[in-house]
Design an enzyme around this catalytic site. Structure first.
Site, PDB file in Angstrom:
ATOM      1  N   ASP A  47      41.288 -37.477  -7.131  1.00 23.52           N
ATOM      2  CA  ASP A  47      41.352 -37.901  -5.857  1.00 23.52           C
ATOM      3  C   ASP A  47      42.499 -38.639  -5.256  1.00 23.52           C
ATOM      4  OD1 ASP A  47      41.611 -40.216  -7.294  1.00 23.52           O
ATOM      5  OD2 ASP A  47      39.805 -41.348  -6.592  1.00 23.52           O
ATOM      6  N   SER A  48      43.632 -38.088  -5.991  1.00 22.87           N
ATOM      7  CA  SER A  48      44.946 -38.469  -5.616  1.00 22.87           C
ATOM      8  C   SER A  48      45.200 -37.391  -4.641  1.00 22.87           C
ATOM      9  CB  SER A  48      46.045 -38.228  -6.938  1.00 22.87           C
ATOM     10  OG  SER A  48      45.742 -36.878  -7.451  1.00 22.87           O
ATOM     11  N   ASP A  86      37.397 -35.574  -9.981  1.00 23.22           N
ATOM     12  CA  ASP A  86      37.403 -36.941  -9.936  1.00 23.22           C
ATOM     13  C   ASP A  86      36.279 -37.218  -9.090  1.00 23.22           C
ATOM     14  OD1 ASP A  86      38.701 -38.976 -10.716  1.00 23.22           O
ATOM     15  OD2 ASP A  86      40.608 -38.883  -9.624  1.00 23.22           O
ATOM     16  N   LYS A 116      35.142 -37.007 -13.788  1.00 22.82           N
ATOM     17  CA  LYS A 116      35.805 -38.129 -14.250  1.00 22.82           C
ATOM     18  C   LYS A 116      35.526 -39.385 -13.524  1.00 22.82           C
ATOM     19  CE  LYS A 116      40.538 -38.924 -13.393  1.00 22.82           C
ATOM     20  NZ  LYS A 116      40.604 -40.125 -12.400  1.00 22.82           N
ATOM     21  N   GLU A 118      35.971 -43.707 -12.856  1.00 22.16           N
ATOM     22  CA  GLU A 118      37.181 -44.877 -13.123  1.00 22.16           C
ATOM     23  C   GLU A 118      35.962 -45.987 -13.825  1.00 22.16           C
ATOM     24  OE1 GLU A 118      40.170 -45.799 -10.151  1.00 22.16           O
ATOM     25  OE2 GLU A 118      40.581 -43.757  -9.911  1.00 22.16           O
ATOM     26  N   GLU A 184      45.728 -45.073 -18.130  1.00 21.67           N
ATOM     27  CA  GLU A 184      46.727 -44.983 -17.145  1.00 21.67           C
ATOM     28  C   GLU A 184      47.430 -46.301 -16.997  1.00 21.67           C
ATOM     29  OE1 GLU A 184      45.713 -43.445 -13.250  1.00 21.67           O
ATOM     30  OE2 GLU A 184      47.634 -44.066 -12.381  1.00 21.67           O
TER      31      GLU A 184
HETATM   32  O1  KIV Z   1      43.415 -38.692  -8.907  1.00 24.06           O
HETATM   33  C1  KIV Z   1      44.039 -38.262 -10.081  1.00 24.06           C
HETATM   34  O2  KIV Z   1      44.906 -37.417  -9.752  1.00 24.06           O
HETATM   35  C2  KIV Z   1      44.226 -39.002 -11.291  1.00 24.06           C
HETATM   36  C3  KIV Z   1      45.106 -38.796 -12.400  1.00 24.06           C
HETATM   37  C4  KIV Z   1      46.512 -39.016 -12.066  1.00 24.06           C
HETATM   38  C5  KIV Z   1      44.720 -39.517 -13.437  1.00 24.06           C
HETATM   39  O3  KIV Z   1      43.137 -39.931 -11.551  1.00 24.06           O
END
Ligand code: KIV
Length: 267
Positions: A47-48, A86, A116, A118, A184
């Site tokens: 989600d970056s 994510d 993924k 969090e 992280e």
């Molecule tokens: O959103 C993302 O890219 C991430 C990674 C940097 C671990 O969560």
């Protein structure tokens, strides 16, 4: 030799055999092809994307539909790397039913092979529910960007007596059935301890060299994100000036009439 598709059992086996797991993010078709061609084991559609692609200041505004768009584009590149998607803010936080439905969408509509989520102890019940319907879950603890307001910024977590809470999170995520966990922004020594205690692989980002694998954001390693550059990022190329120069040349050639020439025109 043809590279075979990476699976969840392959990732688990890599830890057992002491082979380091390589992870990079990708959010679209061309980058997925390039990242996969470079040989990573796992592509994270992070989600970056909200920050490095969409230009937001945080990952919080990213939606399910935006993530599915990115995951679909990555999957169209048919990567051999395992594709992990994510789960954006508020897709899993409102309870087990929403979490299962949204993670299911990521697999069914997006084509992701794992998700993924969090959070540590606080999200263990969700990870358990999602993993129990055979959706592989990667955990993400320590500096969790979706918790920016609680943390008061992107700050290293688990320093001094806060370390035990991170260890508890790691153990909770593993017990809930995650197949791996991102660590992280935590001290290297703490990451080393967690990596030794867990039987699932740890994937570090700003967590030192002792993790079972490493992940970075592709825009960061290529010098395509000017906004901020955390200490843990290593820039392997500086493509920003290369792209700017190409654009400058194009603009100049169009203005002068040098482009398009005969070679780039039809008779
Ligand atoms: O959103 C993302 O890219 C991430 C990674 C940097 C671990 O969560």
């Amino acid at each position: 030799m043809m590279r075979k598709k990476t699976t969840i059992p392959d990732i688990l086996q890599m830890k057992q055999e002491g082979r380091r797991i390589t992870v990079l993010t990708a959010y679209d078709f061309p980058f997925a092809r390039l990242v996969d061609g470079g040989g990573v084991d796992l592509i994270l559609v992070g989600d970056s994307a909200g920050v490095v692609v969409a230009g937001h200041d945080t990952t919080l505004p990213v939606t399910m539909d935006e993530m599915i768009y990115h995951v679909k584009a990555v999957r169209r590149a048919e990567p051999k790397a395992l594709v992990v998607a994510d789960m954006p803010f508020m897709s899993c936080q409102t309870g087990i039913e929403d979490a299962c439905r949204n993670c299911g969408r990521m697999i069914k509509e997006g084509g992701a092979e794992a998700v993924k989520i969090e959070g540590g102890t606080n999200m263990a019940h969700v990870i358990r529910a999602v993993a129990s319907i055979d959706i592989p879950v990667m955990g993400h603890i320590g500096l969790t960007p979706q918790s920016i307001h609680r943390m008061g910024g992107y700050k290293v977590q688990g320093r001094k007596d806060q370390g035990e809470r991170i260890v508890e999170d790691a153990l909770a995520v593993e017990a809930a059935g995650a197949f791996s966990v991102v660590l992280e922004g935590i001290p290297s020594r703490l990451a080393a301890r967690i990596s030794a205690e867990l039987s699932i692989p740890t994937i570090g980002i700003g967590a030192g060299p002792a993790c079972d694998g490493q992940v970075l954001v592709i825009h960061d390693i290529l010098g395509l994100c000017e906004k901020y550059s955390p200490k843990f990022v290593k820039r392997y190329a500086d493509l920003g000036p290369v792209i700017s120069e190409a654009v400058r040349q194009y603009v100049s050639e169009v203005r002068s009439g040098e482009f398009p020439d005969e070679e780039h025109s039809f008779s």
